[in-house]
Scaffold this active site. Sequence first.
Site, PDB file in Angstrom:
ATOM      1  N   THR A  68       0.834  -1.219   0.000  1.00 58.27           N
ATOM      2  CA  THR A  68       0.000   0.000   0.000  1.00 58.27           C
ATOM      3  C   THR A  68       0.868   1.268   0.000  1.00 58.27           C
ATOM      4  O   THR A  68       0.508   2.265  -0.616  1.00 58.27           O
ATOM      5  CB  THR A  68      -0.986   0.054   1.188  1.00 58.27           C
ATOM      6  OG1 THR A  68      -0.252  -0.120   2.387  1.00 58.27           O
ATOM      7  CG2 THR A  68      -2.065  -1.007   1.089  1.00 58.27           C
ATOM      8  N   ARG A 117      -8.920  -4.852   2.202  1.00 57.94           N
ATOM      9  CA  ARG A 117      -9.789  -4.649   3.363  1.00 57.94           C
ATOM     10  C   ARG A 117      -9.589  -3.362   4.151  1.00 57.94           C
ATOM     11  O   ARG A 117     -10.304  -3.134   5.115  1.00 57.94           O
ATOM     12  CB  ARG A 117      -9.682  -5.871   4.301  1.00 57.94           C
ATOM     13  CG  ARG A 117     -10.331  -7.089   3.683  1.00 57.94           C
ATOM     14  CD  ARG A 117     -10.181  -8.355   4.497  1.00 57.94           C
ATOM     15  NE  ARG A 117     -10.765  -9.474   3.788  1.00 57.94           N
ATOM     16  CZ  ARG A 117     -10.178 -10.142   2.798  1.00 57.94           C
ATOM     17  NH1 ARG A 117      -8.973  -9.789   2.390  1.00 57.94           N
ATOM     18  NH2 ARG A 117     -10.790 -11.145   2.201  1.00 57.94           N
ATOM     19  N   ILE A 161       0.565 -10.232  -5.768  1.00 58.90           N
ATOM     20  CA  ILE A 161       0.764 -10.659  -7.154  1.00 58.90           C
ATOM     21  C   ILE A 161       1.481  -9.572  -7.954  1.00 58.90           C
ATOM     22  O   ILE A 161       1.532  -9.628  -9.168  1.00 58.90           O
ATOM     23  CB  ILE A 161      -0.608 -10.994  -7.802  1.00 58.90           C
ATOM     24  CG1 ILE A 161      -1.568  -9.790  -7.707  1.00 58.90           C
ATOM     25  CG2 ILE A 161      -1.235 -12.215  -7.143  1.00 58.90           C
ATOM     26  CD1 ILE A 161      -2.901 -10.000  -8.421  1.00 58.90           C
ATOM     27  N   HIS A 221      -0.123 -16.634  -4.597  1.00 52.96           N
ATOM     28  CA  HIS A 221      -1.264 -16.342  -5.473  1.00 52.96           C
ATOM     29  C   HIS A 221      -0.858 -15.973  -6.891  1.00 52.96           C
ATOM     30  O   HIS A 221      -1.650 -15.394  -7.628  1.00 52.96           O
ATOM     31  CB  HIS A 221      -2.127 -15.231  -4.843  1.00 52.96           C
ATOM     32  CG  HIS A 221      -2.775 -15.672  -3.554  1.00 52.96           C
ATOM     33  ND1 HIS A 221      -3.218 -14.795  -2.591  1.00 52.96           N
ATOM     34  CD2 HIS A 221      -3.044 -16.910  -3.071  1.00 52.96           C
ATOM     35  CE1 HIS A 221      -3.741 -15.483  -1.563  1.00 52.96           C
ATOM     36  NE2 HIS A 221      -3.631 -16.763  -1.833  1.00 52.96           N
ATOM     37  N   CYS A 246      -1.485 -18.672 -22.430  1.00 48.50           N
ATOM     38  CA  CYS A 246      -2.623 -18.976 -23.287  1.00 48.50           C
ATOM     39  C   CYS A 246      -3.315 -20.218 -22.744  1.00 48.50           C
ATOM     40  O   CYS A 246      -2.668 -21.250 -22.526  1.00 48.50           O
ATOM     41  CB  CYS A 246      -2.142 -19.215 -24.721  1.00 48.50           C
ATOM     42  SG  CYS A 246      -3.465 -19.892 -25.750  1.00 48.50           S
TER      43      CYS A 246
HETATM   44  P1  NAD Z   1      -6.109  -7.520   2.928  1.00 49.35           P
HETATM   45  O1  NAD Z   1      -6.519  -6.361   2.096  1.00 49.35           O
HETATM   46  O2  NAD Z   1      -7.130  -8.493   3.349  1.00 49.35           O
HETATM   47  O3  NAD Z   1      -5.430  -6.974   4.257  1.00 49.35           O
HETATM   48  C1  NAD Z   1      -4.420  -6.016   4.233  1.00 49.35           C
HETATM   49  C2  NAD Z   1      -3.984  -5.776   5.668  1.00 49.35           C
HETATM   50  O4  NAD Z   1      -2.831  -4.966   5.641  1.00 49.35           O
HETATM   51  C3  NAD Z   1      -5.045  -5.067   6.511  1.00 49.35           C
HETATM   52  O5  NAD Z   1      -5.090  -5.686   7.771  1.00 49.35           O
HETATM   53  C4  NAD Z   1      -4.502  -3.630   6.606  1.00 49.35           C
HETATM   54  O6  NAD Z   1      -4.853  -2.999   7.820  1.00 49.35           O
HETATM   55  C5  NAD Z   1      -3.013  -3.866   6.518  1.00 49.35           C
HETATM   56  N1  NAD Z   1      -2.249  -2.769   5.946  1.00 49.35           N
HETATM   57  C6  NAD Z   1      -2.579  -1.984   4.897  1.00 49.35           C
HETATM   58  N2  NAD Z   1      -1.584  -1.120   4.647  1.00 49.35           N
HETATM   59  C7  NAD Z   1      -0.625  -1.369   5.566  1.00 49.35           C
HETATM   60  C8  NAD Z   1       0.647  -0.812   5.840  1.00 49.35           C
HETATM   61  N3  NAD Z   1       1.152   0.204   5.109  1.00 49.35           N
HETATM   62  N4  NAD Z   1       1.387  -1.318   6.856  1.00 49.35           N
HETATM   63  C9  NAD Z   1       0.903  -2.319   7.632  1.00 49.35           C
HETATM   64  N5  NAD Z   1      -0.300  -2.882   7.429  1.00 49.35           N
HETATM   65  C10 NAD Z   1      -1.040  -2.415   6.400  1.00 49.35           C
HETATM   66  O7  NAD Z   1      -4.895  -8.216   2.180  1.00 49.35           O
HETATM   67  P2  NAD Z   1      -4.383  -9.725   2.267  1.00 49.35           P
HETATM   68  O8  NAD Z   1      -4.429 -10.206   3.665  1.00 49.35           O
HETATM   69  O9  NAD Z   1      -3.100  -9.756   1.531  1.00 49.35           O
HETATM   70  O10 NAD Z   1      -5.461 -10.575   1.448  1.00 49.35           O
HETATM   71  C11 NAD Z   1      -6.044 -10.078   0.277  1.00 49.35           C
HETATM   72  C12 NAD Z   1      -5.754 -10.832  -1.008  1.00 49.35           C
HETATM   73  O11 NAD Z   1      -5.688  -9.809  -1.998  1.00 49.35           O
HETATM   74  C13 NAD Z   1      -4.468 -11.547  -1.124  1.00 49.35           C
HETATM   75  O12 NAD Z   1      -4.774 -12.806  -1.571  1.00 49.35           O
HETATM   76  C14 NAD Z   1      -3.660 -10.810  -2.205  1.00 49.35           C
HETATM   77  O13 NAD Z   1      -3.243 -11.734  -3.188  1.00 49.35           O
HETATM   78  C15 NAD Z   1      -4.638  -9.936  -2.907  1.00 49.35           C
HETATM   79  N6  NAD Z   1      -4.177  -8.565  -3.223  1.00 49.35           N
HETATM   80  C16 NAD Z   1      -2.903  -8.357  -3.652  1.00 49.35           C
HETATM   81  C17 NAD Z   1      -2.456  -7.085  -3.927  1.00 49.35           C
HETATM   82  C18 NAD Z   1      -1.034  -6.898  -4.388  1.00 49.35           C
HETATM   83  O14 NAD Z   1      -0.492  -7.764  -5.057  1.00 49.35           O
HETATM   84  N7  NAD Z   1      -0.394  -5.787  -4.035  1.00 49.35           N
HETATM   85  C19 NAD Z   1      -3.317  -6.001  -3.768  1.00 49.35           C
HETATM   86  C20 NAD Z   1      -4.635  -6.239  -3.344  1.00 49.35           C
HETATM   87  C21 NAD Z   1      -5.048  -7.530  -3.061  1.00 49.35           C
END
Ligand code: NAD
Length: 239
Positions: free
Chosen positions: A28, A36, A105, A121, A129
């Site tokens: 992020t 979430r 990912i 993932h 393909c």
């Molecule tokens: P999630 O969105 O469920 O949870 C993210 C967690 O990280 C939350 O608890 C949030 O509070 C915390 N968070 C957000 N920013 C943060 C920061 N800067 N420092 C510390 N904590 C922080 O994500 P998840 O648990 O990875 O599960 C979601 C699924 O979505 C995964 O399977 C993933 O593959 C996929 N996904 C991947 C990406 C990516 O590749 N960057 C992006 C979105 C979703």
Amino acid sequence: MEEKITILKEWIENSNNIVFFGGAGVSTESGIPDFRSVDGLYNQKYDYPPETILSHTFFWRKTEEFYRFYRDKMIIDNVKPNAAHLKLAEWEEQGKLKAVITQNIDGLHQLAGSKEVMELHGSVHRNYCDKCHAFYGIDAITGCEGVPRCPACGGVIKPDVVLYEEGLDDTTISKSIQYIANADILIIGGTSLAVWPAAGLIDYYRGDKLVLINKSQTQRETRANLVIEGKIGEVMSRL
Ligand code: NAD
């Protein structure tokens, strides 16, 4: 917070068997939204919930709509690794960290220089393909509109990403379990630990240095030996 950082620093200094398990929160601070958080994808409005769009059934029933969402939200231009990605790569280079296990990912760990990355993932950078199984890079998706087609056979190109309803790769799972089961320190960061079976992998950890770094509470804090609430990039840049 200061005290916890000091403890973690000391653990890290004395270990050469750190394993990191992370999720969308790790990226992020690079500008990729997670699922979430309040500004995450689950709280934005679409015709269907993200879990539905990112499912195997939806991919094949509404391929064009899948790709509209996927190109818009899952592939972000010009993203760079942040301090968390860079620190993990540095620890690996120093022989302290054995592996990064990620649910992401986006390929940012590799871009930061990490070598041993378990992508539970899959990756937006690999595409294939569905008909002739030829492999393509990310350009095959970003360089066209609508449903990307294989230039060789005309089949639909599918991202090598694990969609909802699809299984995880067996080899990646068993290697991840091995790393976690043998780890001295397991650092879990930026994940809600809500996506299964990935979240269940941390139960294989047998040590007494389980660290959670997250900006909000997660479901598994009772098991952790050290919980640091904060932004992972900011926290890791202080280690
Ligand atoms: P999630 O969105 O469920 O949870 C993210 C967690 O990280 C939350 O608890 C949030 O509070 C915390 N968070 C957000 N920013 C943060 C920061 N800067 N420092 C510390 N904590 C922080 O994500 P998840 O648990 O990875 O599960 C979601 C699924 O979505 C995964 O399977 C993933 O593959 C996929 N996904 C991947 C990406 C990516 O590749 N960057 C992006 C979105 C979703």
